[in-house]
Motif scaffolding. Structure first.
Motif, PDB file in Angstrom:
ATOM      1  N   ALA A 110       0.840  -1.200   0.000  1.00  0.00           N
ATOM      2  CA  ALA A 110       0.000   0.000   0.000  1.00  0.00           C
ATOM      3  C   ALA A 110       0.873   1.247   0.000  1.00  0.00           C
ATOM      4  O   ALA A 110       0.567   2.228  -0.685  1.00  0.00           O
ATOM      5  N   LYS A 111       1.969   1.228   0.752  1.00  0.00           N
ATOM      6  CA  LYS A 111       2.872   2.380   0.759  1.00  0.00           C
ATOM      7  C   LYS A 111       3.508   2.593  -0.605  1.00  0.00           C
ATOM      8  O   LYS A 111       3.821   3.725  -0.994  1.00  0.00           O
ATOM      9  N   LEU A 112       3.725   1.514  -1.351  1.00  0.00           N
ATOM     10  CA  LEU A 112       4.323   1.641  -2.680  1.00  0.00           C
ATOM     11  C   LEU A 112       3.313   2.115  -3.727  1.00  0.00           C
ATOM     12  O   LEU A 112       3.598   3.022  -4.510  1.00  0.00           O
ATOM     13  N   PHE A 113       2.154   1.493  -3.757  1.00  0.00           N
ATOM     14  CA  PHE A 113       1.241   1.700  -4.871  1.00  0.00           C
ATOM     15  C   PHE A 113       0.101   2.677  -4.601  1.00  0.00           C
ATOM     16  O   PHE A 113      -0.489   3.211  -5.539  1.00  0.00           O
ATOM     17  N   LEU A 114      -0.242   2.920  -3.358  1.00  0.00           N
ATOM     18  CA  LEU A 114      -1.357   3.825  -3.050  1.00  0.00           C
ATOM     19  C   LEU A 114      -1.104   5.262  -3.515  1.00  0.00           C
ATOM     20  O   LEU A 114      -2.002   5.870  -4.095  1.00  0.00           O
ATOM     21  N   PRO A 115       0.089   5.831  -3.325  1.00  0.00           N
ATOM     22  CA  PRO A 115       0.319   7.181  -3.846  1.00  0.00           C
ATOM     23  C   PRO A 115       0.174   7.263  -5.364  1.00  0.00           C
ATOM     24  O   PRO A 115      -0.363   8.239  -5.892  1.00  0.00           O
ATOM     25  N   LEU A 116       0.626   6.238  -6.060  1.00  0.00           N
ATOM     26  CA  LEU A 116       0.479   6.229  -7.519  1.00  0.00           C
ATOM     27  C   LEU A 116      -0.991   6.151  -7.923  1.00  0.00           C
ATOM     28  O   LEU A 116      -1.424   6.833  -8.859  1.00  0.00           O
ATOM     29  N   LEU A 117      -1.735   5.328  -7.217  1.00  0.00           N
ATOM     30  CA  LEU A 117      -3.152   5.170  -7.510  1.00  0.00           C
ATOM     31  C   LEU A 117      -3.912   6.469  -7.240  1.00  0.00           C
ATOM     32  O   LEU A 117      -4.742   6.892  -8.050  1.00  0.00           O
ATOM     33  N   VAL A 118      -3.610   7.113  -6.121  1.00  0.00           N
ATOM     34  CA  VAL A 118      -4.284   8.370  -5.782  1.00  0.00           C
ATOM     35  C   VAL A 118      -3.936   9.451  -6.803  1.00  0.00           C
ATOM     36  O   VAL A 118      -4.799  10.222  -7.237  1.00  0.00           O
ATOM     37  N   LYS A 119      -2.672   9.509  -7.216  1.00  0.00           N
ATOM     38  CA  LYS A 119      -2.253  10.494  -8.217  1.00  0.00           C
ATOM     39  C   LYS A 119      -3.015  10.285  -9.535  1.00  0.00           C
ATOM     40  O   LYS A 119      -3.472  11.242 -10.152  1.00  0.00           O
ATOM     41  N   LYS A 120      -3.153   9.045  -9.928  1.00  0.00           N
ATOM     42  CA  LYS A 120      -3.867   8.725 -11.176  1.00  0.00           C
ATOM     43  C   LYS A 120      -5.343   9.128 -11.074  1.00  0.00           C
ATOM     44  O   LYS A 120      -5.912   9.681 -12.012  1.00  0.00           O
ATOM     45  N   VAL A 121      -5.977   8.858  -9.913  1.00  0.00           N
ATOM     46  CA  VAL A 121      -7.387   9.204  -9.720  1.00  0.00           C
ATOM     47  C   VAL A 121      -7.572  10.722  -9.744  1.00  0.00           C
ATOM     48  O   VAL A 121      -8.518  11.228 -10.350  1.00  0.00           O
ATOM     49  N   VAL A 122      -6.658  11.458  -9.114  1.00  0.00           N
ATOM     50  CA  VAL A 122      -6.757  12.921  -9.089  1.00  0.00           C
ATOM     51  C   VAL A 122      -6.581  13.492 -10.488  1.00  0.00           C
ATOM     52  O   VAL A 122      -7.300  14.413 -10.884  1.00  0.00           O
ATOM     53  N   GLN A 123      -5.650  12.952 -11.255  1.00  0.00           N
ATOM     54  CA  GLN A 123      -5.461  13.415 -12.630  1.00  0.00           C
ATOM     55  C   GLN A 123      -6.703  13.147 -13.478  1.00  0.00           C
ATOM     56  O   GLN A 123      -7.132  13.999 -14.257  1.00  0.00           O
ATOM     57  N   LYS A 124      -7.288  11.984 -13.311  1.00  0.00           N
ATOM     58  CA  LYS A 124      -8.492  11.624 -14.074  1.00  0.00           C
ATOM     59  C   LYS A 124      -9.655  12.546 -13.717  1.00  0.00           C
ATOM     60  O   LYS A 124     -10.394  13.000 -14.598  1.00  0.00           O
TER      61      LYS A 124
END
Length: 94
Positions: free
Chosen positions: A27-41
């Motif tokens: 979660a520490k590795l992939f959650l920031p990437l996932l949140v960034k992608k959702v915010v961009q979308k």
């Protein structure tokens, strides 16, 4: 029929703890990437909606340049607050 054993309980407890720490690490590795992608979308969607609204408004104003609309709803009668009761002044008795 199987019976529960102490070693089986320790194994299950170990697997639960291991799963918990592996999940936290991933979660520490992939959650920031996932949140960034959702915010961009979401930003892209908002930008598309804004652009669509501006285009629609621009087309409407060009087609109806001479028409003027005035809205006078609630301008003469502002919303009144509801009065619940009367004010009571209390006096202290000695």
């Amino acid at each position: 029929m199987q019976t529960a054993s102490f070693t089986g309980f320790i194994k299950a407890l170990f697997y639960m703890i291991a799963f918990y720490y592996i999940f936290r690490f991933l979660a520490k590795l992939f959650l920031p990437l996932l949140v960034k992608k959702v915010v961009q979308k979401a930003g892209e969607n908002m930008q598309k909606q804004q652009q669509y609204a501006q285009e629609n408004t621009w087309q409407k104003t060009q087609s109806k340049e001479e028409e003027v609309l005035y809205t006078t709803a609630n301008t003469k009668n502002p919303r009144e607050t509801k009065k619940v009761g009367d004010y009571v002044d209390y006096e202290e008795i000695d």
